[in-house]
Structures are given as C-alpha cells and as structure tokens.
Design a protein around this motif. Structure first.
Motif, PDB file in Angstrom:
ATOM      1  N   LYS A  40       0.819  -1.211   0.000  1.00 54.95           N
ATOM      2  CA  LYS A  40       0.000   0.000   0.000  1.00 54.95           C
ATOM      3  C   LYS A  40       0.856   1.265   0.000  1.00 54.95           C
ATOM      4  CE  LYS A  40      -4.003  -2.066   0.198  1.00 54.95           C
ATOM      5  NZ  LYS A  40      -5.012  -1.958  -0.880  1.00 54.95           N
ATOM      6  N   TYR A  42       2.268   3.040   2.661  1.00 58.57           N
ATOM      7  CA  TYR A  42       1.819   4.011   3.650  1.00 58.57           C
ATOM      8  C   TYR A  42       2.958   4.858   4.215  1.00 58.57           C
ATOM      9  CZ  TYR A  42      -2.601   1.433   3.768  1.00 58.57           C
ATOM     10  OH  TYR A  42      -3.781   0.833   3.444  1.00 58.57           O
ATOM     11  N   GLN A 190       4.761   9.471  -1.588  1.00 60.94           N
ATOM     12  CA  GLN A 190       3.889   9.286  -2.752  1.00 60.94           C
ATOM     13  C   GLN A 190       4.448   9.932  -4.020  1.00 60.94           C
ATOM     14  OE1 GLN A 190       1.652   7.328  -3.399  1.00 60.94           O
ATOM     15  NE2 GLN A 190       0.546   6.769  -1.556  1.00 60.94           N
ATOM     16  N   CYS A 212      -3.017  11.567   2.375  1.00 64.30           N
ATOM     17  CA  CYS A 212      -3.475  10.174   2.312  1.00 64.30           C
ATOM     18  C   CYS A 212      -4.461   9.932   1.170  1.00 64.30           C
ATOM     19  CB  CYS A 212      -4.109   9.781   3.646  1.00 64.30           C
ATOM     20  SG  CYS A 212      -3.002  10.005   5.061  1.00 64.30           S
ATOM     21  N   ASP A 214      -6.247   8.586  -1.966  1.00 61.46           N
ATOM     22  CA  ASP A 214      -6.177   7.269  -2.608  1.00 61.46           C
ATOM     23  C   ASP A 214      -6.021   7.448  -4.119  1.00 61.46           C
ATOM     24  OD1 ASP A 214      -6.345   4.678  -3.390  1.00 61.46           O
ATOM     25  OD2 ASP A 214      -8.216   4.226  -2.346  1.00 61.46           O
ATOM     26  N   ASP A 216      -5.906   5.091  -6.390  1.00 64.71           N
ATOM     27  CA  ASP A 216      -6.342   3.910  -7.143  1.00 64.71           C
ATOM     28  C   ASP A 216      -7.069   4.282  -8.428  1.00 64.71           C
ATOM     29  OD1 ASP A 216      -5.229   2.200  -5.376  1.00 64.71           O
ATOM     30  OD2 ASP A 216      -7.082   1.667  -4.336  1.00 64.71           O
ATOM     31  N   GLU A 217      -7.791   5.398  -8.437  1.00 65.66           N
ATOM     32  CA  GLU A 217      -8.537   5.776  -9.637  1.00 65.66           C
ATOM     33  C   GLU A 217      -7.608   6.178 -10.784  1.00 65.66           C
ATOM     34  OE1 GLU A 217     -10.051  10.173  -9.269  1.00 65.66           O
ATOM     35  OE2 GLU A 217     -10.353   9.188  -7.338  1.00 65.66           O
ATOM     36  N   SER A 219      -4.782   4.418 -11.413  1.00 74.18           N
ATOM     37  CA  SER A 219      -3.859   3.282 -11.486  1.00 74.18           C
ATOM     38  C   SER A 219      -3.511   2.878 -12.922  1.00 74.18           C
ATOM     39  CB  SER A 219      -4.471   2.082 -10.749  1.00 74.18           C
ATOM     40  OG  SER A 219      -5.719   1.723 -11.341  1.00 74.18           O
ATOM     41  N   CYS A 245      -1.000   7.509   7.514  1.00 70.65           N
ATOM     42  CA  CYS A 245      -2.034   7.302   6.502  1.00 70.65           C
ATOM     43  C   CYS A 245      -2.741   5.961   6.651  1.00 70.65           C
ATOM     44  CB  CYS A 245      -1.427   7.423   5.106  1.00 70.65           C
ATOM     45  SG  CYS A 245      -1.085   9.133   4.627  1.00 70.65           S
ATOM     46  N   LYS A 246      -2.018   4.958   7.115  1.00 68.75           N
ATOM     47  CA  LYS A 246      -2.656   3.659   7.285  1.00 68.75           C
ATOM     48  C   LYS A 246      -3.813   3.768   8.261  1.00 68.75           C
ATOM     49  CE  LYS A 246      -1.818  -1.128   8.620  1.00 68.75           C
ATOM     50  NZ  LYS A 246      -0.823  -2.127   9.070  1.00 68.75           N
ATOM     51  N   LEU A 249      -6.638   5.971   6.683  1.00 64.96           N
ATOM     52  CA  LEU A 249      -7.428   5.292   5.666  1.00 64.96           C
ATOM     53  C   LEU A 249      -8.299   4.199   6.278  1.00 64.96           C
ATOM     54  CD1 LEU A 249      -4.789   5.066   2.804  1.00 64.96           C
ATOM     55  CD2 LEU A 249      -6.766   6.594   2.944  1.00 64.96           C
ATOM     56  N   ALA A 253     -12.198   4.140   6.042  1.00 61.58           N
ATOM     57  CA  ALA A 253     -12.913   2.969   5.535  1.00 61.58           C
ATOM     58  C   ALA A 253     -13.985   2.520   6.532  1.00 61.58           C
ATOM     59  CB  ALA A 253     -11.935   1.834   5.255  1.00 61.58           C
TER      60      ALA A 253
END
Length: 406
Positions: A40, A42, A190, A212, A214, A216-217, A219, A245-246, A249, A253
């Motif tokens: 991930k 982090y 990052q 933090c 994300d 993923d969008e 990727s 960040c872990k 997030l 979540a």
C-alpha cells in the motif's frame, strides 16, 4: 525425538507432519497479509543531510518519452541551495530535475520553470504537494504547488525524454556526490509518475485530497509507483517514516462502512415508516367498518330476542293484575295496524305509533293479534315474570294462532 507409528498419536517433542503443514500455511498467510500491507505504500522516506543518503535505480522510462506527469508530497527539514528531491539523469543530461525549493525544475533539459522559485513559500516541517506535467506535442510543461499552477514553460519542439538513464532521490546524480548543497534532507512521500498529462482538475483533487489521498482511480497510467520505490535499495541513513495514513485510511474505511450501514438502516426505517403509515390507514379503515358494524349489531341486538310476549314487560302490564280493560286494550290496539297491511314496517312507522298511539301501542307485529285470545284465561291474574316467560317459551310461534293452546 521418537516418532510414533500409530496415526494420530504423537508424544511430547515428537514430529507431527500435519501440524507442521498447518503452521507453514499460517506463516505464508501472515506473510502474504504483511506483504499486502507493505504494497500500500503508507510510509514516507526520510533522507538525512549526508550526501550518502539517497535512493538510486534504473527504470524503463519509455512510457514517459512523449508525455508524463509526476506528483509527490514533500516536507522541508533541511536548508540547502538545491535540495534535490528527484533527478533523472540520462545521456542527454538532466531530463527531469526537481528541487524542494523550486531552485531547479528541468524537463528534457530545459529549465524555464526555474522562474517559479519565488512562488515556493512552503514553511519547514509542513507537507506540501508538488506536481509537474509535460507533453512533447504541446511542448508545454506546467508546475503545480498545492494544486495551483505556479509556472508554465515551452520546451524545445520535437524534443523527447531520453531513455536509458537513472533515477536519483535525495540528492543529485553521481556528478555531484560531494556537494552538500544538493542534499535534500527531508521527507518524501507518494512520488508517482503517470504516462499522461494529468488535468489541472485532477492535480487539484490530489492536492485537496491530502497526504493520504487514494490514487487507485489513476492506477491505469501510474507506471512508476511509490510502493515500488519503497522496495528499492537505499544508501546511507534513508529510512521509513510513518505518515499515519494507514490509520487514517482505515478510519475512513470504517467510517464509510458505518455510514453505508447507517444509510441502509435509514432506508429500512423509511420503508418501515411507509408500511406503518399504510397499516395505520388500513387500521383506521377497518376500525370505521367495525364501528359501523358494531352500530348495526347493537341495533340488531335490540330486536333479536324480542317476542310477541315482551309487550307484557311494559309498565301497563308487568306486575299488574291482568284485567278486562287491559285485554281489550291489547286486542283493540292492533286494529290500527290493519290499515298498514302490505306496508314496510320501518323505523318511521314504529316511531309514529310510539309517538301518536302510545296508549294503545304494544310494540309487536300485527300478525300477533290472534294470539292474545289465550290471554283471556289470565284475566284477574297478576302478570309475573314466570307467566311472561311461559308465553315466551311455549307460545312463541312465528305464525298467528299456531300456539294458542294453554
């Protein structure tokens, strides 16, 4: 150790193949979970102030030959003239070069973005977002600080990124190994390179999303990934640094999951409320129907047990001596009803007789008149409940004259 030959029986300190296999499976699963957590990315990388603190490796830069975007988070912890965050050094020179204070920003060895240095008002100890985009077709490079465009430059037409070089993080390439003025000495997080020109809106979204955010969008075009950089070998005292960040997030979540379940509960409650409203309306309808039915039943009860003899319970007769006058009153009163033969005996008709002919009204049907003949036998007898009950039980025929025997 002694190994038992009997299946399922192992003494203390003996070798147990099934248990060892289970242990190995558990260890593999734990390692897999740990590996997934590490993937991930982090953690940040903390670079010391020595020229020996850096990360360097070769990477296939061909996806970025004609265009790219790179974004990162930086925290100032050390002051130097050219705090080098990243440098891609190829045979063409500094094809990519970015410092934490804006002193140098090169793309395909063009340094026109150095003029944005005055826009770098980033205090030490605070994270800030820095992004750079470039396209050979537009010959344009853009520099963004915290999501805002702070510099634009035109690169040489037809000039592309040279492949075959090496990426350096934390200081400049080996050409300046002894120059402390190029030491980064801060935290980097990052760092990612995308094989496309990200829009200004996307870059603003990344910056506004915070440390933090994300990715993923994005990727599909994120070719050089931070989580892969974390796995590269490090020189000097470069170390992982917890960004928090872990936990953030995971909290987000959990919060999103709780909100989702809360929304589901609200939806169920709304549906239940609608159903209750419908049930209430149905209940009110049924209640109205029951009330009307009850009224009808109440009216029916007033007449269901009435017999032709119940007139004897009325005050002119009950507990009185039955006389010729009373007998005549009963027999002659029915003459009034003869005129109504064939008419519907409604409440209005009954109420008419009760109001205007009460002295001779007995409250039963005209077909009962012949039955009064048997009462002549009781003239002079006190009309008690027993006598009335006798007539109700033994002389309650539905037709006149059917039960006139004593």
């Amino acid at each position: 150790a002694v190994v038992s030959t009997q299946s399922g029986h192992y003494g203390r300190g003996t070798f147990n193949p099934p248990n060892m296999l289970l242990l190995l499976v558990v260890l593999v699963l734990v390692a897999s979970v740990q590996s997934n957590e590490d993937d991930k990315g982090y953690n940040a990388l903390h670079f010391g102030t020595s020229t020996s603190d850096y990360v360097a490796f070769s990477f296939d830069m061909s996806p970025f030959r004609n265009s790219f975007s790179t974004c990162m988070w930086i925290k100032h912890l050390h002051s130097s003239s050219y705090p080098t965050v990243v440098q891609y050094y190829s045979s063409a020179g500094k094809d990519l070069y970015m410092t934490a204070n804006g002193a140098h920003t090169y793309v395909v060895h063009d340094g026109g973005l150095n003029s944005a240095r005055s826009k770098f008002t980033t205090p030490a100890g605070q994270w800030f977002s820095l992004c750079l985009t470039w396209s050979m077709s537009s010959t344009t490079s853009n520099l963004y600080l915290n999501g805002e465009l702070i510099g634009t430059d035109q690169t040489t037409s037809g000039k592309s990124l040279t492949t075959g070089g090496q990426l350096w993080f934390g200081r400049s390439s080996s050409s300046w190994t002894s120059n402390s003025g190029y030491v980064f000495g801060g935290d980097l997080y990052q760092y990612n390179m995308f094989a496309e020109v990200l829009s200004a809106a996307t870059i603003k979204k990344i910056a506004d999303g915070g440390l933090c955010f994300d990715l993923d969008e994005l990727s599909e075009t994120r070719v050089l990934r931070w989580e892969d950089i974390l796995k590269k070998s490090r020189s000097g005292s470069v170390a992982d640094s917890d960004t928090g960040c872990k936990r953030t997030l995971e909290t987000q979540a959990s919060l999103a999951d709780a909100i989702g379940r809360l929304n589901e509960t609200v939806t169920e409650l709304n549906e239940t409320e609608t159903e209750l409203r419908m049930v209430k309306e149905q209940f009110e309808t049924v209640t109205g129907q029951l009330n009307r039915t009850e009224d009808k039943l109440e009216k029916a009860r007033k007449f269901e047990n009435i017999t032709r003899w119940d007139v004897l319970y009325t005050s002119p007769y009950y507990n009185k001596v039955f006389s010729d006058d009373l007998y005549e009153q009963l027999t002659t009163s029915w003459g009034l009803l003869r005129k109504l033969v064939g008419a519907n005996m409604t409440d209005g008709v009954v109420n008419h007789f009760r109001q205007y002919h009460s002295e001779s009204t007995c409250g039963v049907l005209d077909q009962l008149a012949p039955s009064w003949e048997m009462l002549s036998q009781f003239i002079g007898v006190e009309m008690t409940r027993g006598i009335v009950d006798h007539f109700k039980v033994s002389h309650n025929g539905s037709e006149c004259g059917n039960n006139t025997e004593s």
